[in-house]
Write a protein that holds these residues in place. Structure first.
Motif, PDB file in Angstrom:
ATOM      1  N   GLY A 192      -0.450   6.469   2.960  1.00 41.68           N
ATOM      2  CA  GLY A 192       0.134   5.146   2.772  1.00 41.68           C
ATOM      3  C   GLY A 192       0.663   4.570   4.075  1.00 41.68           C
ATOM      4  N   ARG A 193       1.360   5.402   4.835  1.00 44.83           N
ATOM      5  CA  ARG A 193       1.917   4.930   6.103  1.00 44.83           C
ATOM      6  C   ARG A 193       0.820   4.535   7.088  1.00 44.83           C
ATOM      7  NH1 ARG A 193       5.591   9.298   5.117  1.00 44.83           N
ATOM      8  NH2 ARG A 193       4.534  10.653   6.614  1.00 44.83           N
ATOM      9  N   HIS A 194      -0.244   5.330   7.149  1.00 43.40           N
ATOM     10  CA  HIS A 194      -1.317   5.037   8.105  1.00 43.40           C
ATOM     11  C   HIS A 194      -2.167   3.850   7.655  1.00 43.40           C
ATOM     12  CE1 HIS A 194      -0.966   8.200  11.166  1.00 43.40           C
ATOM     13  NE2 HIS A 194      -0.360   8.880  10.206  1.00 43.40           N
ATOM     14  N   LEU A 195      -2.370   3.718   6.368  1.00 43.15           N
ATOM     15  CA  LEU A 195      -3.079   2.533   5.887  1.00 43.15           C
ATOM     16  C   LEU A 195      -2.271   1.270   6.180  1.00 43.15           C
ATOM     17  CD1 LEU A 195      -4.535   3.737   2.466  1.00 43.15           C
ATOM     18  CD2 LEU A 195      -5.846   3.068   4.500  1.00 43.15           C
ATOM     19  N   ALA A 196      -0.958   1.358   6.065  1.00 38.76           N
ATOM     20  CA  ALA A 196      -0.104   0.205   6.369  1.00 38.76           C
ATOM     21  C   ALA A 196      -0.260  -0.211   7.835  1.00 38.76           C
ATOM     22  CB  ALA A 196       1.352   0.538   6.059  1.00 38.76           C
ATOM     23  N   ARG A 197      -0.314   0.775   8.718  1.00 42.66           N
ATOM     24  CA  ARG A 197      -0.510   0.464  10.138  1.00 42.66           C
ATOM     25  C   ARG A 197      -1.864  -0.159  10.376  1.00 42.66           C
ATOM     26  NH1 ARG A 197       1.597   6.333  12.286  1.00 42.66           N
ATOM     27  NH2 ARG A 197       3.769   6.143  11.542  1.00 42.66           N
TER      28      ARG A 197
ATOM     29  N   ASP B 150     -14.332  -8.281   6.522  1.00 38.28           N
ATOM     30  CA  ASP B 150     -13.354  -7.216   6.787  1.00 38.28           C
ATOM     31  C   ASP B 150     -12.765  -6.697   5.486  1.00 38.28           C
ATOM     32  OD1 ASP B 150     -13.648  -7.212   9.533  1.00 38.28           O
ATOM     33  OD2 ASP B 150     -12.059  -8.680   9.876  1.00 38.28           O
ATOM     34  N   ALA B 151     -12.514  -7.593   4.541  1.00 37.50           N
ATOM     35  CA  ALA B 151     -11.923  -7.179   3.264  1.00 37.50           C
ATOM     36  C   ALA B 151     -12.830  -6.204   2.536  1.00 37.50           C
ATOM     37  CB  ALA B 151     -11.647  -8.401   2.393  1.00 37.50           C
ATOM     38  N   ARG B 152     -14.142  -6.463   2.552  1.00 40.57           N
ATOM     39  CA  ARG B 152     -15.087  -5.562   1.887  1.00 40.57           C
ATOM     40  C   ARG B 152     -15.072  -4.180   2.528  1.00 40.57           C
ATOM     41  NH1 ARG B 152     -18.325 -10.257   1.730  1.00 40.57           N
ATOM     42  NH2 ARG B 152     -19.417  -9.609   3.630  1.00 40.57           N
ATOM     43  N   GLU B 153     -15.095  -4.141   3.848  1.00 39.81           N
ATOM     44  CA  GLU B 153     -15.118  -2.854   4.535  1.00 39.81           C
ATOM     45  C   GLU B 153     -13.789  -2.125   4.386  1.00 39.81           C
ATOM     46  OE1 GLU B 153     -16.382  -3.444   8.551  1.00 39.81           O
ATOM     47  OE2 GLU B 153     -18.438  -3.973   7.972  1.00 39.81           O
ATOM     48  N   LEU B 154     -12.697  -2.881   4.515  1.00 40.47           N
ATOM     49  CA  LEU B 154     -11.379  -2.266   4.365  1.00 40.47           C
ATOM     50  C   LEU B 154     -11.154  -1.739   2.946  1.00 40.47           C
ATOM     51  CD1 LEU B 154      -9.014  -4.615   6.382  1.00 40.47           C
ATOM     52  CD2 LEU B 154      -9.315  -2.158   6.736  1.00 40.47           C
ATOM     53  N   ALA B 155     -11.731  -2.419   1.962  1.00 42.81           N
ATOM     54  CA  ALA B 155     -11.589  -1.959   0.580  1.00 42.81           C
ATOM     55  C   ALA B 155     -12.178  -0.569   0.424  1.00 42.81           C
ATOM     56  CB  ALA B 155     -12.271  -2.936  -0.372  1.00 42.81           C
ATOM     57  N   ASP B 156     -13.330  -0.332   1.039  1.00 41.29           N
ATOM     58  CA  ASP B 156     -13.923   1.008   1.008  1.00 41.29           C
ATOM     59  C   ASP B 156     -13.005   2.013   1.695  1.00 41.29           C
ATOM     60  OD1 ASP B 156     -16.356   0.835  -0.409  1.00 41.29           O
ATOM     61  OD2 ASP B 156     -17.326  -0.123   1.295  1.00 41.29           O
ATOM     62  N   THR B 157     -12.469   1.631   2.844  1.00 40.19           N
ATOM     63  CA  THR B 157     -11.593   2.530   3.599  1.00 40.19           C
ATOM     64  C   THR B 157     -10.339   2.869   2.800  1.00 40.19           C
ATOM     65  OG1 THR B 157     -12.369   1.646   5.707  1.00 40.19           O
ATOM     66  CG2 THR B 157     -10.263   2.802   5.722  1.00 40.19           C
ATOM     67  N   VAL B 158      -9.718   1.860   2.209  1.00 40.10           N
ATOM     68  CA  VAL B 158      -8.505   2.077   1.429  1.00 40.10           C
ATOM     69  C   VAL B 158      -8.786   2.989   0.242  1.00 40.10           C
ATOM     70  CG1 VAL B 158      -6.818   0.976  -0.094  1.00 40.10           C
ATOM     71  CG2 VAL B 158      -7.359  -0.058   2.126  1.00 40.10           C
TER      72      VAL B 158
ATOM     73  N   ILE C 177       0.831  -1.209   0.000  1.00 39.39           N
ATOM     74  CA  ILE C 177       0.000   0.000   0.000  1.00 39.39           C
ATOM     75  C   ILE C 177       0.864   1.256   0.000  1.00 39.39           C
ATOM     76  CG2 ILE C 177      -0.310   0.299   2.506  1.00 39.39           C
ATOM     77  CD1 ILE C 177      -3.023   0.688  -0.227  1.00 39.39           C
ATOM     78  N   THR C 178       2.015   1.224   0.658  1.00 43.77           N
ATOM     79  CA  THR C 178       2.895   2.390   0.617  1.00 43.77           C
ATOM     80  C   THR C 178       3.510   2.558  -0.778  1.00 43.77           C
ATOM     81  OG1 THR C 178       4.723   1.076   1.536  1.00 43.77           O
ATOM     82  CG2 THR C 178       3.435   2.396   3.083  1.00 43.77           C
ATOM     83  N   THR C 179       3.788   1.457  -1.440  1.00 43.02           N
ATOM     84  CA  THR C 179       4.264   1.535  -2.821  1.00 43.02           C
ATOM     85  C   THR C 179       3.185   2.123  -3.719  1.00 43.02           C
ATOM     86  OG1 THR C 179       5.762  -0.344  -2.590  1.00 43.02           O
ATOM     87  CG2 THR C 179       5.036   0.191  -4.812  1.00 43.02           C
ATOM     88  N   CYS C 180       1.956   1.718  -3.493  1.00 35.81           N
ATOM     89  CA  CYS C 180       0.836   2.216  -4.285  1.00 35.81           C
ATOM     90  C   CYS C 180       0.687   3.734  -4.138  1.00 35.81           C
ATOM     91  CB  CYS C 180      -0.456   1.514  -3.850  1.00 35.81           C
ATOM     92  SG  CYS C 180      -1.852   1.796  -4.956  1.00 35.81           S
TER      93      CYS C 180
END
Length: 204
Positions: free
Chosen positions: A193-198, A161-169, A97-100
């Motif tokens: 990117g850093r906060h999504l990684a955490r 969780d993947a569905r909800e996290l996908a919206d968040t990301v 995600i940080t690379t993205c």
């Protein structure tokens, strides 16, 4: 070049047809991204795509709305390619995600801070008013969410969780990209990117 006997005079060759249509769509996508739907006219598209108005209406008899919907789908595909490349860059979700976000920042900077999300401006201008564009926008966001959700599933995160996290990301990336574009600074994307990684690390 001599035209085939069974082809009407003035009809484009097949290779020229493919190239012209793609050029029109790509040009429209770029103009909508930078100027929005209301600020982009068919004549400007024709001029910048180096295509006649007749060619534009030949490929898009529905006019500007049909062409804008095709341009939205093109932007959808372009962003999907970038998403897949970034998210697939590492087996570790945090690194990916940080690379993205770094890739998004690099693309934005390279465009002179002009080319953010390929569909946001048009989406906001036409919501509730142009159903064909609204549908193309909805399909684009659904496609991007599915790409992120599939990536999260592959990383071992459960389906709900993947569905909800996908919206968040996706929402975080969209907001960070807009902030970076307005500020003409990559930092909002890199911070996101850093906060999504955490955040992702708490699900593993």
């Amino acid at each position: 070049m001599t035209k085939p006997a069974n082809k009407p005079a003035g009809a484009p060759e097949k290779t020229a047809t493919v190239g012209t249509r793609e050029r029109i769509v790509r040009t429209t996508s770029r103009l909508l991204q930078r100027q929005g739907y209301e600020g982009t006219g068919i004549k400007q598209i024709s001029r910048e795509a180096e295509a006649t108005l007749g060619s534009v209406y030949h490929f898009f008899p529905g006019g500007k709305q049909e062409l804008a919907a095709a341009a939205i789908r093109h932007g959808d595909e372009e962003f999907a390619v970038l998403l897949r490349a970034g998210l697939g860059s590492s087996a570790d979700p945090g690194e990916a995600i940080t690379t993205c976000t770094r890739m998004l920042a690099d693309e934005l900077r390279a465009s002179g801070w002009q080319d953010g999300c390929p569909i946001t401006t048009t989406a906001l201008e036409t919501v509730g008013r142009v159903p064909v564009i609204e549908q193309a926008v909805a399909e684009a966001f659904a496609n991007w969410r599915a790409i992120v959700a599939d990536w999260l599933l592959a990383a071992g995160i459960d389906a709900e969780d993947a569905r909800e996290l996908a919206d968040t990301v996706l929402n975080t990336l969209e907001g960070a990209e807009l902030s970076a574009q307005v500020a003409r600074d990559e930092e909002p994307l890199l911070v996101s990117g850093r906060h999504l990684a955490r955040l992702l690390a708490t699900y593993r």
